[in-house]
Scaffold this active site. Structure first.
Site, PDB file in Angstrom:
ATOM      1  N   ARG A  51       0.891  -1.128  -0.373  1.00 53.72           N
ATOM      2  CA  ARG A  51       0.047   0.215  -0.305  1.00 53.72           C
ATOM      3  C   ARG A  51       0.706   1.351  -0.123  1.00 53.72           C
ATOM      4  O   ARG A  51       0.890   2.249  -0.713  1.00 53.72           O
ATOM      5  CB  ARG A  51      -1.101   0.009   1.105  1.00 53.72           C
ATOM      6  CG  ARG A  51      -1.859   1.268   1.546  1.00 53.72           C
ATOM      7  CD  ARG A  51      -2.676   1.647   2.467  1.00 53.72           C
ATOM      8  NE  ARG A  51      -3.056   0.577   3.088  1.00 53.72           N
ATOM      9  CZ  ARG A  51      -2.019   0.392   4.885  1.00 53.72           C
ATOM     10  NH1 ARG A  51      -1.457   1.701   4.508  1.00 53.72           N
ATOM     11  NH2 ARG A  51      -1.722  -0.134   6.218  1.00 53.72           N
ATOM     12  N   TYR A 104     -17.148  15.855 -15.907  1.00 55.35           N
ATOM     13  CA  TYR A 104     -17.847  14.499 -15.813  1.00 55.35           C
ATOM     14  C   TYR A 104     -18.765  14.593 -14.857  1.00 55.35           C
ATOM     15  O   TYR A 104     -18.148  14.680 -13.555  1.00 55.35           O
ATOM     16  CB  TYR A 104     -16.309  13.837 -16.180  1.00 55.35           C
ATOM     17  CG  TYR A 104     -16.872  11.998 -15.681  1.00 55.35           C
ATOM     18  CD1 TYR A 104     -17.141  11.211 -16.152  1.00 55.35           C
ATOM     19  CD2 TYR A 104     -16.143  11.235 -14.396  1.00 55.35           C
ATOM     20  CE1 TYR A 104     -17.644  10.204 -16.315  1.00 55.35           C
ATOM     21  CE2 TYR A 104     -16.872  10.386 -14.072  1.00 55.35           C
ATOM     22  CZ  TYR A 104     -17.519   9.499 -15.123  1.00 55.35           C
ATOM     23  OH  TYR A 104     -17.841   8.398 -14.520  1.00 55.35           O
ATOM     24  N   ASP A 177      -7.953  18.220 -14.939  1.00 58.26           N
ATOM     25  CA  ASP A 177      -8.603  16.518 -14.960  1.00 58.26           C
ATOM     26  C   ASP A 177      -7.973  16.526 -16.734  1.00 58.26           C
ATOM     27  O   ASP A 177      -8.996  17.054 -17.798  1.00 58.26           O
ATOM     28  CB  ASP A 177      -9.443  16.285 -15.308  1.00 58.26           C
ATOM     29  CG  ASP A 177      -9.763  15.386 -16.046  1.00 58.26           C
ATOM     30  OD1 ASP A 177      -9.371  14.321 -16.465  1.00 58.26           O
ATOM     31  OD2 ASP A 177     -11.307  14.834 -14.656  1.00 58.26           O
ATOM     32  N   LYS A 202      -8.566   5.801 -19.678  1.00 58.94           N
ATOM     33  CA  LYS A 202      -8.855   6.023 -21.316  1.00 58.94           C
ATOM     34  C   LYS A 202      -8.531   5.663 -22.009  1.00 58.94           C
ATOM     35  O   LYS A 202      -6.867   4.765 -21.296  1.00 58.94           O
ATOM     36  CB  LYS A 202      -9.742   7.210 -20.714  1.00 58.94           C
ATOM     37  CG  LYS A 202     -10.923   7.233 -19.570  1.00 58.94           C
ATOM     38  CD  LYS A 202     -12.021   6.654 -19.995  1.00 58.94           C
ATOM     39  CE  LYS A 202     -12.763   6.332 -18.963  1.00 58.94           C
ATOM     40  NZ  LYS A 202     -12.704   6.885 -17.401  1.00 58.94           N
TER      41      LYS A 202
HETATM   42  O1  P1T Z   1     -13.746   6.059 -14.474  1.00 56.76           O
HETATM   43  P1  P1T Z   1     -12.344   6.549 -13.282  1.00 56.76           P
HETATM   44  O2  P1T Z   1     -11.430   5.917 -13.887  1.00 56.76           O
HETATM   45  O3  P1T Z   1     -13.133   6.496 -11.959  1.00 56.76           O
HETATM   46  O4  P1T Z   1     -13.160   7.847 -13.836  1.00 56.76           O
HETATM   47  C1  P1T Z   1     -13.236   8.880 -13.902  1.00 56.76           C
HETATM   48  C2  P1T Z   1     -12.829  10.068 -14.581  1.00 56.76           C
HETATM   49  C3  P1T Z   1     -12.425  11.090 -14.532  1.00 56.76           C
HETATM   50  N1  P1T Z   1     -12.935  12.337 -15.518  1.00 56.76           N
HETATM   51  C4  P1T Z   1     -12.428  12.293 -16.249  1.00 56.76           C
HETATM   52  C5  P1T Z   1     -12.574  12.975 -17.311  1.00 56.76           C
HETATM   53  C6  P1T Z   1     -13.682  10.929 -16.789  1.00 56.76           C
HETATM   54  O5  P1T Z   1     -13.907  10.772 -18.414  1.00 56.76           O
HETATM   55  C7  P1T Z   1     -13.605   9.818 -15.864  1.00 56.76           C
HETATM   56  C8  P1T Z   1     -14.829   8.809 -16.138  1.00 56.76           C
HETATM   57  N2  P1T Z   1     -15.098   8.817 -17.590  1.00 56.76           N
HETATM   58  C9  P1T Z   1     -16.461   7.803 -17.635  1.00 56.76           C
HETATM   59  C10 P1T Z   1     -15.823   6.493 -16.784  1.00 56.76           C
HETATM   60  C11 P1T Z   1     -16.292   7.765 -19.259  1.00 56.76           C
HETATM   61  O6  P1T Z   1     -17.109   7.762 -20.174  1.00 56.76           O
HETATM   62  O7  P1T Z   1     -16.711   9.253 -19.227  1.00 56.76           O
END
Ligand code: P1T
Length: 382
Positions: A51, A104, A177, A202
């Site tokens: 961790r 988002y 972000d 992503k």
């Molecule tokens: O899903 P996660 O890995 O927890 O990430 C969150 C997140 C944060 N910032 C942006 C710009 C994002 O697009 C996302 C996650 N978005 C999707 C799952 C989506 O389909 O738009």
């Protein structure tokens, strides 16, 4: 490495020297939760418990820091875990944060529903309107301006250096972000931002086979706070997940070029289609912030959104008719995806200031042959 290695060289080598014991060229997946000590406190390479630190995660964290030009990188179990750890490292009850009015949905939900009961205050603002951002910052109270650019799903573009200057002049941090652009297309720290966050699920991962997140910071003092909270809160990336993101990063530069080629072709095709009302892509000359995008992005990436002229039901039906584009949430993988933000990724913001238009369709344009993508959209729109 050379003194100033280029982006692709850093993506392939930073944090990833061949393993000193075996010569393995690729960092091993170190699946151990704990590490033997040579006498109490005698740590062999600084590792005691996974961790707090894990060699595979360290490789990823060093690579992320090198790609974003930051002092330290931190890898988490998801993008939202990364955001949560960052915010809990810097905020306290009463802190105020300016948010994009088209962020988002999951990020907005974190602030609006999970943090509000703990006393965090937020204001959603149109970040393309600098006067509105200035008016929303409460000097001495506003902790940060949260920037998402391009935004999910409306693809608006915020001027990172102008917002960072404004935030700094009023005593606030600028957090970006960078998920949609990826570090290859946009370098927020170089533009003056203090912190970058990613959903590495992503483009960084790039193959739709891992959920992860990252924080990269410029300031060493802030890095220490994030490191403390990463260990104290514990939402770390596991070794296999860290390894998958690291493997994805190696091809980020070539993938983002091809995503951009294909998305440009898709945006041009949609622009000329009579069933389509609006096309949202920062690479288009008539995108309202095209000039800002041109200044701060290398190219414009793989995300394209568009309005369906015939309305919400037509948009929903269209999402079910494509064959090469898979109907699914998420983005940034090699395969093309289609979704209806209003009923899928952004359903959690229905009825709030962040509600998205019902006729909107979002595409994550993948790496297939462009002509197959255009033909698929053409048959689905007909
Ligand atoms: O899903 P996660 O890995 O927890 O990430 C969150 C997140 C944060 N910032 C942006 C710009 C994002 O697009 C996302 C996650 N978005 C999707 C799952 C989506 O389909 O738009």
């Amino acid at each position: 490495m050379t003194e100033h290695p280029g982006f692709a060289t850093r993506a392939i080598h930073a944090g990833q020297a061949p393993d000193p014991t075996t010569g393995a060229v690729i960092p091993p997946i170190v699946a151990s939760s704990t590490f033997a000590q040579d006498g109490v406190g005698g740590l062999r390479h600084g590792y005691e418990y996974s961790r707090s630190g894990n060699p595979t995660r360290t490789a990823l964290e060093e690579c992320l820091a090198a790609l974003e030009g930051g002092t330290r990188g931190f890898a988490f179990a998801s993008g939202l875990a990364a955001e949560d750890t960052l915010i809990r490292s810097i905020a306290k009850p009463g802190s105020h944060i300016v948010l994009p009015h088209d962020a988002y949905g999951g990020s907005f939900r974190l602030f609006d529903r999970a943090y509000a009961p703990w006393g965090l205050r937020t204001d959603p603002v149109d970040l393309t309107d600098l006067a509105a951002v200035e008016a929303a910052i409460q000097p001495g109270e506003t902790l940060a301006v949260w920037v998402e650019t391009p935004t999910n799903p409306l693809m608006s573009v915020a001027d990172i250096s102008a917002i960072a200057d404004l935030a700094h002049s009023l005593g606030a941090l600028a957090i970006v972000d960078n998920t949609f652009a990826s570090p290859y297309l946009q370098q927020p720290l170089e533009l003056g931002a203090d912190v970058v966050v990613h959903s590495t699920t992503k483009y960084c991962g790039g193959h739709s086979d891992v959920v992860g997140g990252a924080v990269v910071v410029a300031d060493p003092e802030l890095a220490e706070k994030v490191q403390f909270h990463q260990n104290a809160l514990g939402a770390v990336a596991g070794p296999f997940d860290a390894w998958l993101v690291l493997r994805g990063l190696k091809t980020l530069a070539v993938r983002m070029e091809r995503h951009s080629d294909n998305a440009e072709a898709v945006a041009d095709f949609l622009l000329g289609h009579r069933a389509v009302s609006d096309v949202f892509y920062p690479g288009l000359d008539d995108h309202p912030q095209h000039d800002v995008a041109k200044r701060q992005m290398r190219r414009y990436g793989g995300m394209v959104s568009f309005g369906v002229g015939a309305g919400e039901q037509a948009a929903v039906d269209l999402c079910g008719r494509t064959e090469v584009f898979t109907l699914a949430e998420s983005l940034g993988g090699v395969e093309s995806l289609i979704e209806h933000p209003g009923r899928m990724t952004h359903a959690s913001v229905a009825g709030t200031a962040l509600e998205v238009p019902g006729d909107l369709v979002r595409l994550s344009v993948g790496l297939e042959d462009a002509e197959d993508l255009l033909a698929d959209l053409d048959q689905a729109l007909r």
